[in-house]
Design an enzyme around this catalytic site. Structure first.
Site, PDB file in Angstrom:
ATOM      1  N   SER A  83       4.283  24.780  -1.095  1.00  0.00           N
ATOM      2  CA  SER A  83       5.536  25.020  -1.987  1.00  0.00           C
ATOM      3  C   SER A  83       4.875  26.722  -2.330  1.00  0.00           C
ATOM      4  O   SER A  83       4.894  27.493  -1.455  1.00  0.00           O
ATOM      5  CB  SER A  83       6.473  24.539  -3.693  1.00  0.00           C
ATOM      6  OG  SER A  83       7.752  24.313  -3.006  1.00  0.00           O
TER       7      SER A  83
ATOM      8  N   ASP B 113      10.041  21.237   1.086  1.00  0.00           N
ATOM      9  CA  ASP B 113       9.040  21.116   1.035  1.00  0.00           C
ATOM     10  C   ASP B 113       7.818  20.280   0.391  1.00  0.00           C
ATOM     11  O   ASP B 113       8.391  19.000   0.486  1.00  0.00           O
ATOM     12  CB  ASP B 113       9.966  20.982  -0.851  1.00  0.00           C
ATOM     13  CG  ASP B 113       9.118  22.123  -2.200  1.00  0.00           C
ATOM     14  OD1 ASP B 113       7.787  21.616  -2.290  1.00  0.00           O
ATOM     15  OD2 ASP B 113       9.904  22.682  -2.682  1.00  0.00           O
TER      16      ASP B 113
END
Length: 263
Positions: A40, A155
């Site tokens: 991320s 993510d």
């Protein structure tokens, strides 16, 4: 002969600014990683650093970042699987990451994402760099999933907040993990439904990360958690407090890291 060093830079949204402070401390100490892995926001910072950006350059870029630089509202978000498109975020990354493929990077780098089709974690370390970084940072339901090589990715923090196993697999003898989220703190207020969803996600993420930390303790030489108090990760902004927290924990542990790679 010095051991090879790998940094695992964890997910954390706006708190990820702490990674920049940590890398600044490493620069001042003359410590250069041989491998980088990111999840991320850690993926964004890791890719920039691996491409040759200095910590100071990243800090200035983040200071100038505004929500309008990455927020690009799409039409029919329910059918498109996300409220926001990636065009502006891609342009922002293109302006700051000179490399276009993993093979062009100065430091070997990988990042993690989750394929929502298979439900499995994926690690990217070759081919198109920007699509991999965008996939790693795609907050579910907020940004549209990224299509890549037949998969549909979101993510990396969904399954892997701190990519310790990944940087170890790259060949790092010494693994330093930087977890900018740390433990889930108690809270007095949950004012609305969005904060409720975020809170539930944080609780699940904390439990999963602590379990993963226990499983990887034998291959993690140092696990660092910059202290940022209750600083929110759910914003598009630069935090001086986050940068300073990362810099502080980096300077405090620089000699320890140096010792680990020369022992």
């Amino acid at each position: 002969m010095p051991k090879t060093l790998g940094f695992a830079l964890g997910a954390g949204g706006a708190r990820g600014v702490a990674h920049v402070g940590f890398l600044k401390a490493m620069e001042e100490a003359g410590i250069v990683p041989d491998f980088l892995a990111g999840s991320s926001m850690g993926s964004v910072i890791g890719a920039c650093y691996a491409a040759g950006m200095t910590a100071d350059e990243m800090r200035e870029a983040l200071k100038s970042l505004r929500a309008g630089d990455v927020v690009d509202l799409g039409v029919r978000p329910i059918r498109r699987l996300g409220l926001l498109k990636w065009e502006r975020a891609r342009k922002f990354l293109e302006a700051h990451i000179a490399a276009r493929t993993f093979e062009e990077l100065r430091i070997p780098f990988c990042c993690v994402a989750v394929d929502i089709k298979s439900g499995k974690e994926a690690t990217f370390s070759s081919g198109d760099l920007l699509s991999a970084v965008l996939a790693s940072g795609t907050i579910p339901a907020v940004f549209r999933p990224v299509e890549r090589e037949g998969g549909l990715y979101v993510d990396g923090g969904v399954l892997c907040r701190v990519p310790v196993r990944q940087v170890k697999a790259m060949g790092a003898d010494v693994v330093v993990a930087v977890d900018v989220l740390g433990r889930c703190r108690e809270t007095e207020k949950v004012p609305h439904v969005l904060s409720l969803v975020a809170r539930v996600y944080d609780i699940m993420d904390d439990a999963r990360t602590q379990a993963e930390r226990r499983r990887t303790r034998r291959i993690t030489d140092l696990w660092l958690e910059p202290d940022m108090g209750d600083l929110s990760q759910y914003k598009v902004r630069y935090y001086d407090e986050a940068y300073e927290a990362g810099y502080r924990i980096g300077t405090e542990n620089a000699e320890k890291i140096r010792t680990l790679i020369v022992e």
